[in-house]
Motif scaffolding. Structure first.
Motif: not given
Length: 169
Positions: A41, A67-69, A98-99
């Motif tokens: 992280d 995905m959130n990173k 995924f955006k």
């Protein structure tokens, strides 16, 4: 190289890091997926927006924990005939939600411009000589026989729906 914007998003500039490079604080960087899996992280805390560089044979489920990173994804096509990158983009959009920006690199051709767009790509890196051809190809068709990753109604489905309406009345 020219960057062709397929969706009108604000495309980001980034630096691709080599295996032994560390990101500058706050820098927007793209890193091979194999390295991202190994990084902790702290890497994401030092760098600014981080993207993954993917080969077309990448299993999309390998990205689920990240995905959130991830701010963006770069799919590197080894040859214009390798269609796995299209499937990978669709899976990232539909299955993982995924955006962020999805960018195509490698030897894609203007005939693939609409397929890239419909598979979920936002941008594509092309040679300067092919930029105009890519932009022209994006205007070639506006109706399709197949649905896209968003589920846009295809011409075939629209026609079928009208035939059903006629039979009902």
């Amino acid at each position: 190289m020219a960057l062709v914007n397929l969706t009108g998003i604000q495309a980001g500039d980034f630096t691709v890091l080599a295996e032994d490079q560390t990101p500058a604080e706050g820098a927007t960087v793209a890193v091979p997926l194999s390295r991202l899996r190994d990084e902790g992280d702290d890497f994401f805390k030092v760098a600014g927006p981080v993207g993954a560089v993917l080969a077309t044979d990448t299993n999309y489920t390998d990205l689920a924990p990240l995905m959130n990173k991830l701010a963006f994804v770069v799919i590197d096509f080894p040859a214009f005939g390798d269609g796995r990158g299209f499937s990978l983009a669709v899976r990232l959009r539909k299955d993982l939600g995924f955006k962020g920006e999805i960018r195509a690199t490698g030897p894609v051709i203007p005939d693939q411009a609409l397929f890239l767009l419909r598979a979920g790509f936002d941008t594509v890196e092309v040679s300067d000589a092919r930029e105009a051809a890519f932009k022209a190809a994006l205007k070639r068709f506006d109706t399709f026989y197949q649905t896209d990753y968003t589920g846009q109604v295809s011409l075939a489905h629209a026609r079928h729906g009208k035939n059903q309406e006629r039979k009902a009345s």
